[in-house]
Write an enzyme that holds these catalytic residues in place. Structure first.
Site, PDB file in Angstrom:
ATOM      1  N   ASP A 149       0.806  -1.210   0.000  1.00 14.77           N
ATOM      2  CA  ASP A 149       0.000   0.000   0.000  1.00 14.77           C
ATOM      3  C   ASP A 149       0.845   1.268   0.000  1.00 14.77           C
ATOM      4  O   ASP A 149       2.059   1.230   0.244  1.00 14.77           O
ATOM      5  CB  ASP A 149      -0.974  -0.006   1.197  1.00 14.77           C
ATOM      6  CG  ASP A 149      -0.354  -0.570   2.474  1.00 14.77           C
ATOM      7  OD1 ASP A 149       0.884  -0.538   2.590  1.00 14.77           O
ATOM      8  OD2 ASP A 149      -1.117  -1.032   3.328  1.00 14.77           O
ATOM      9  N   ASP A 182      -7.825  -2.809  14.261  1.00 13.77           N
ATOM     10  CA  ASP A 182      -9.202  -3.124  13.860  1.00 13.77           C
ATOM     11  C   ASP A 182      -9.266  -4.352  12.944  1.00 13.77           C
ATOM     12  O   ASP A 182     -10.301  -4.652  12.367  1.00 13.77           O
ATOM     13  CB  ASP A 182      -9.838  -1.913  13.147  1.00 13.77           C
ATOM     14  CG  ASP A 182      -9.069  -1.485  11.901  1.00 13.77           C
ATOM     15  OD1 ASP A 182      -8.081  -2.161  11.529  1.00 13.77           O
ATOM     16  OD2 ASP A 182      -9.464  -0.473  11.285  1.00 13.77           O
ATOM     17  N   HIS A 188      -7.446  -4.788  10.141  1.00 11.16           N
ATOM     18  CA  HIS A 188      -7.148  -4.581   8.709  1.00 11.16           C
ATOM     19  C   HIS A 188      -5.842  -5.259   8.305  1.00 11.16           C
ATOM     20  O   HIS A 188      -4.915  -5.382   9.099  1.00 11.16           O
ATOM     21  CB  HIS A 188      -7.168  -3.093   8.322  1.00 11.16           C
ATOM     22  CG  HIS A 188      -6.053  -2.257   8.855  1.00 11.16           C
ATOM     23  ND1 HIS A 188      -6.257  -1.098   9.574  1.00 11.16           N
ATOM     24  CD2 HIS A 188      -4.700  -2.374   8.754  1.00 11.16           C
ATOM     25  CE1 HIS A 188      -5.091  -0.560   9.885  1.00 11.16           C
ATOM     26  NE2 HIS A 188      -4.138  -1.313   9.397  1.00 11.16           N
ATOM     27  N   GLU A 205      -9.814  -1.989   5.340  1.00 16.08           N
ATOM     28  CA  GLU A 205     -10.457  -1.705   6.619  1.00 16.08           C
ATOM     29  C   GLU A 205     -11.671  -2.629   6.806  1.00 16.08           C
ATOM     30  O   GLU A 205     -12.156  -3.221   5.837  1.00 16.08           O
ATOM     31  CB  GLU A 205     -10.897  -0.243   6.651  1.00 16.08           C
ATOM     32  CG  GLU A 205      -9.746   0.754   6.571  1.00 16.08           C
ATOM     33  CD  GLU A 205      -8.981   0.922   7.888  1.00 16.08           C
ATOM     34  OE1 GLU A 205      -8.896  -0.041   8.677  1.00 16.08           O
ATOM     35  OE2 GLU A 205      -8.458   2.029   8.119  1.00 16.08           O
TER      36      GLU A 205
HETATM   37  C1  F6R Z   1       1.262  -1.458   6.163  1.00 13.22           C
HETATM   38  C2  F6R Z   1      -0.015  -2.137   6.259  1.00 13.22           C
HETATM   39  C3  F6R Z   1      -0.833  -2.117   7.507  1.00 13.22           C
HETATM   40  C4  F6R Z   1      -0.022  -2.314   8.775  1.00 13.22           C
HETATM   41  C5  F6R Z   1      -0.926  -2.196   9.995  1.00 13.22           C
HETATM   42  C6  F6R Z   1      -0.152  -2.339  11.294  1.00 13.22           C
HETATM   43  O1  F6R Z   1       1.835  -1.645   4.880  1.00 13.22           O
HETATM   44  O2  F6R Z   1      -0.412  -2.714   5.310  1.00 13.22           O
HETATM   45  O3  F6R Z   1      -1.815  -3.117   7.430  1.00 13.22           O
HETATM   46  O4  F6R Z   1       0.574  -3.573   8.747  1.00 13.22           O
HETATM   47  O5  F6R Z   1      -1.557  -0.958   9.994  1.00 13.22           O
HETATM   48  O6  F6R Z   1       0.725  -1.264  11.430  1.00 13.22           O
HETATM   49  P1  F6R Z   1       1.843  -1.252  12.558  1.00 13.22           P
HETATM   50  O7  F6R Z   1       2.804  -2.320  12.203  1.00 13.22           O
HETATM   51  O8  F6R Z   1       2.484   0.110  12.446  1.00 13.22           O
HETATM   52  O9  F6R Z   1       1.161  -1.498  13.848  1.00 13.22           O
END
Ligand code: F6R
Length: 261
Positions: free
Chosen positions: A67, A136, A138, A143
């Protein structure tokens, strides 16, 4: 789905890095799907160490990131282009032309997303996808409520994800509202999945994903349908799971012929 619980994030990162190294050694032109955020930083550090000290060679590896924020230039400090450069790419020998991330400045977003999917197909598909998980549930930036069959597309972040990610920006209001993310259908086509989650803030999302009902309300729960998904946790992230003892027993009592997880 295999759940691997280790004492702390660095142990989990080391075990997950061994799994990725094994793939790269047996298939030097492996296609890796990469994630950003705090969670995979230790994994990337370990892969960089293996490259420097053990000669782990990434020269034929191809990568696709999950992403990118819409509207951020690649050199913007909180962009995922910049994150990847600073936390992984500058430490290993992946050729520039083998690296692809969604373009946050794409003018025609649907066309760009279609082309991104096409690039993944032309590379032969993703061999191993690294994932974190949002508090959450994701994965990527899919989401809750995202179609479980979705493809790469624009998504709008939830207020809680914008708040979670504000730590990477100067001001909370700088966090973009929109992102380009691989879809859940795209992620599910990866041949293997490595999901890492650390800290108590992830424990509810992890419990829902691993032991909860399959539901778009917890997008990571779709991984229950993946034939090769491994979930690497520290003790805190595993604290809401009901079958912790069983997962630990499985990991400690693998038959000798089973490869290193
Ligand atoms: C990032 C991504 C997100 C993160 C998630 C957790 O490329 O795809 O799904 O893996 O938001 O983020 P952290 O690791 O910062 O808690």
């Amino acid at each position: 789905m295999e759940v691997i619980i280790t004492a702390d994030p660095s142990s989990a990162s080391r075990v997950a890095a061994r799994r990725i190294a094994r793939l790269v050694r047996t298939k030097p032109d492996a296609v890796l799907g990469l994630a950003t955020g705090s969670t995979p930083v230790g994994l990337y550090t370990e892969l960089i160490r293996m490259h420097r000290e053990e000669g782990l060679d990434f020269s034929s590896v191809r990568t696709f990131n999950l992403d990118e924020y819409l509207g951020l230039a690649p050199d913007y400090p909180a962009s995922y282009h910049r994150f990847m450069e600073e936390n992984f790419f500058r430490g290993v020998n992946i050729p520039r032309e083998n690296i692809l991330l969604p373009n946050g400045l794409a003018s025609d977003v649907p066309a760009h997303c279609g082309a991104y999917e096409q690039e993944i197909r032309e590379a032969g598909g993703i061999d191993l996808q690294i994932l974190g998980i949002g508090s959450d549930g994701h994965i990527g930036f899919n989401e809750p409520g995202s179609s479980l069959a979705s493809r790469t597309r624009i998504k709008t972040l939830t207020p809680s994800t914008r708040q979670d990610n504000a730590r990477f920006f100067n001001k909370p209001e700088d966090v973009p509202y929109h992102v380009i993310t691989m879809g859940i259908g795209t992620i599910m086509e990866s041949r293997s999945i490595v999901l890492l989650a650390f800290g108590a803030g992830k424990s509810m999302a992890v419990a829902g994903a691993v032991e909860g009902a399959l539901s778009a309300s917890n997008p990571a729960s779709i991984l229950q349908l993946h034939p090769d998904a491994k979930i690497y946790l520290d003790e805190h992230a595993s604290s809401d799971l009901k079958r912790v003892d069983y997962y630990k027993w499985v990991f400690q009592n693998k038959p000798a012929w089973q490869a290193d997880s």
